[in-house]
Design an enzyme around this catalytic site. Structure first.
Site, PDB file in Angstrom:
ATOM      1  CG  ASN A  29      -1.928  -1.152   1.161  1.00 51.86           C
ATOM      2  OD1 ASN A  29      -2.017  -1.832   0.138  1.00 51.86           O
ATOM      3  ND2 ASN A  29      -2.641  -1.377   2.246  1.00 51.86           N
ATOM      4  CG  HIS A  76     -21.521  36.786 -29.692  1.00 50.69           C
ATOM      5  ND1 HIS A  76     -22.367  36.332 -28.723  1.00 50.69           N
ATOM      6  CD2 HIS A  76     -21.019  37.965 -29.237  1.00 50.69           C
ATOM      7  CE1 HIS A  76     -22.406  37.204 -27.728  1.00 50.69           C
ATOM      8  NE2 HIS A  76     -21.588  38.198 -28.008  1.00 50.69           N
ATOM      9  CB  SER A 132     -11.938  11.977 -48.589  1.00 53.25           C
ATOM     10  OG  SER A 132     -12.968  11.148 -49.098  1.00 53.25           O
ATOM     11  CE  LYS A 150     -13.598  16.867 -46.941  1.00 56.69           C
ATOM     12  NZ  LYS A 150     -14.528  15.874 -46.395  1.00 56.69           N
ATOM     13  CD  GLU A 173     -11.697  16.785 -38.332  1.00 54.25           C
ATOM     14  OE1 GLU A 173     -12.910  16.674 -38.538  1.00 54.25           O
ATOM     15  OE2 GLU A 173     -10.843  16.304 -39.092  1.00 54.25           O
TER      16      GLU A 173
HETATM   17  N1  ARG Z   1      -1.774  -3.303  -7.413  1.00 55.74           N
HETATM   18  C1  ARG Z   1      -2.177  -2.581  -6.253  1.00 55.74           C
HETATM   19  C2  ARG Z   1      -2.634  -1.194  -6.634  1.00 55.74           C
HETATM   20  O1  ARG Z   1      -2.302  -0.774  -7.673  1.00 55.74           O
HETATM   21  C3  ARG Z   1      -1.050  -2.481  -5.282  1.00 55.74           C
HETATM   22  C4  ARG Z   1      -1.474  -2.354  -3.873  1.00 55.74           C
HETATM   23  C5  ARG Z   1      -2.173  -3.581  -3.464  1.00 55.74           C
HETATM   24  N2  ARG Z   1      -2.354  -3.698  -2.052  1.00 55.74           N
HETATM   25  C6  ARG Z   1      -3.149  -4.619  -1.561  1.00 55.74           C
HETATM   26  N3  ARG Z   1      -3.242  -4.682  -0.300  1.00 55.74           N
HETATM   27  N4  ARG Z   1      -3.829  -5.419  -2.331  1.00 55.74           N
HETATM   28  O2  ARG Z   1      -3.341  -0.523  -5.927  1.00 55.74           O
END
Ligand code: ARG
Length: 467
Positions: free
Chosen positions: A114, A160, A281, A287, A294
């Site tokens: 995490n 405008h 085109s 064209k 675009e």
């Molecule tokens: N692949 C996960 C993400 O991108 C990484 C973190 C995952 N953590 C966990 N506890 N599953 O968020």
């Protein structure tokens, strides 16, 4: 090891992960883009673990050596990414243990995926914000070059989408320069906001190991670190900042695109885009289609969509990490690719554009856009502006009815509209050149003021990138 699950987290599981669930949860096909950031972060983490005596220096050396080899394998295209290992973090960790044995498993001491993924994302956003700031500068340079090249061209200014007042074409181009200047600043701020080091937050609550977060922050060149471990792993504001900054660049380029498309129609015929940036085109031989502007206009929708997608993903998520947050990556990566392509294409495309000067001149002359000058003249001579406006308005109506231009009226006819309009000095004002010259206030379109504007713009570019 006698476990039924082959996952790095498999200890408490009796059954393997369902194949469809595994494929659904995997992010390796897109988060492999974070490989270099992941390794960089792991090396910094490992070095700190050694410094703090949590790993021995011998262990640290082996781990870092292994990571360097993996880095090379990835750069050489030799690394095999395995979807059953879910994401980039576990792919690299698995490869490390293949290379150096169970010692590889010590790298993750005091760390969670995490805070690891949060770190990777911060490093990536910082890198890209910097690169994009540089791409914006390149486009600004092109706009400045063109503004200097076309300094003597008078152009119809619109409101405008109706001809309003004459301006210098340079002035029009420079409006985009200043939009991009704000975009640059936004990316600098995006960089600064992403400049916060999350590692050490662990899964959510921090870690009991005696780590040194300041050490990791400074070795990875972070200016700040998160003061709260929950915030550190839950925060994706910096990604949203990036997506918003990108959306504004796209919005600006989309407005320019619309103008390029219009100007290159046969109806306007103000410009022609180079062959290298237009297509034909398959059916209509005549064209020449402005595909690039675009498509840039179209891709603006996609970049906005990416911003909205992440806003919605994060809305209502409880603290701290949730798997939903894995959905932050594809919108980010897609936006990075889109905006970089568009910025660099626009720089080349604008350089190759030609102006149809006669046609532009004709459209400025055959027009009533000097009407404001005449009304202003009357006002300067003490006539209440509303009255002046009405007098000139009548004159325009008469001109339209008799298929004339304001300069075509006789002295007598002008006298009828308002005696002051018949004076030679008033008649001299009915010229687009005079109208442009008159706009001498700072930021106005008078040539001397546009030159002043170009000087300021040049000064800004000479200072180089801010981030
Ligand atoms: N692949 C996960 C993400 O991108 C990484 C973190 C995952 N953590 C966990 N506890 N599953 O968020």
């Amino acid at each position: 090891m006698g476990y039924e699950s082959d996952k790095p987290w498999g200890g408490r599981f009796k059954e393997p992960l369902d194949k469809k669930a595994e494929a659904f949860g995997a992010s390796i096909h897109f988060d492999r883009r974070l490989a270099q950031e992941d390794i960089k972060g792991s090396i910094a983490h490992c070095s700190m673990l050694v410094k703090k005596g949590i790993l021995t220096s011998g262990e640290g050396e082996k781990i870092i050596e292994g990571l360097q080899e993996i880095k090379k394998e990835i750069l050489d295209g030799k690394f095999i990414f395995d979807p059953s290992l879910e994401d980039i973090h576990m792919n690299i960790e698995k490869r490390l243990t293949e290379k150096i044995g169970p010692l590889g498993g010590k790298l993750h001491t005091g760390r969670s995926r995490n805070d690891q993924v949060a770190l990777d994302m911060h490093l990536y956003v910082k890198k890209e914000a910097r690169e994009i700031e540089r791409s914006i500068i390149l486009l600004q340079q092109v706009l400045l070059e063109l503004a200097e090249k076309y300094l003597d061209i008078i152009f119809p200014g619109y409101t405008h989408l109706q001809r309003a007042q004459p301006i210098l074409f340079s002035h029009h181009l420079m409006a985009y320069f200043w939009m991009l200047q704000r975009d640059r600043q936004r990316f600098v701020e995006t960089y600064q906001r992403a400049d916060m080091m999350p590692l050490g937050a662990g899964a959510l609550s921090g870690t009991g190991f005696p780590i040194d977060r300041e050490e990791v922050a400074s070795s990875l060149d972070f200016g700040n670190l998160y003061e709260n471990s929950m915030d550190a792993v839950s925060d994706r504001d910096f990604v949203l900042d990036f997506l918003y900054s990108s959306s504004l660049v796209m919005m600006h380029l989309s407005r320019l695109s619309e103008e390029l498309v219009l100007w290159s129609t046969r109806e306007f015929s103000f410009i022609e885009l180079g062959d290298a940036f237009t297509t034909g085109s398959s059916m209509m031989p005549q064209k020449k289609n402005p595909d690039i502007p675009e498509l840039a206009r179209g891709k603006t929708g996609r970049v906005y969509g990416n911003l909205l997608a992440l806003l919605v993903v994060l809305k209502g998520l409880p603290l701290a990490y949730n798997k939903d947050m894995q959905e932050d990556k594809e919108p980010l990566f897609d936006t990075v690719d889109t905006i970089k392509n568009v910025l660099s294409l626009f720089a080349d495309m604008l350089r190759g554009m030609t102006l149809h000067k006669e046609r532009i001149e004709e459209s400025v002359k055959n027009d009533f856009s000097v009407a404001t000058e005449l009304a202003d003249y009357l006002a300067r001579r003490g006539i209440p502006f509303r009255e002046a406006h009405a007098a000139v308005g009548h004159l325009v109506r008469r001109a339209l009815e008799s298929k004339k231009l304001l300069g075509d009226f006789s002295e007598q006819e002008l006298n009828q509209a308002h005696p002051l309009l018949a004076l030679p000095e008033a008649r001299a004002l009915a010229s687009p050149y005079k109208a442009v010259e008159a706009k001498k206030c700072r930021g106005g379109t008078a040539p001397e003021m546009v030159r002043e504007q170009l000087r300021r713009a040049k000064e800004i570019l000479q200072k180089g990138s801010i981030s």
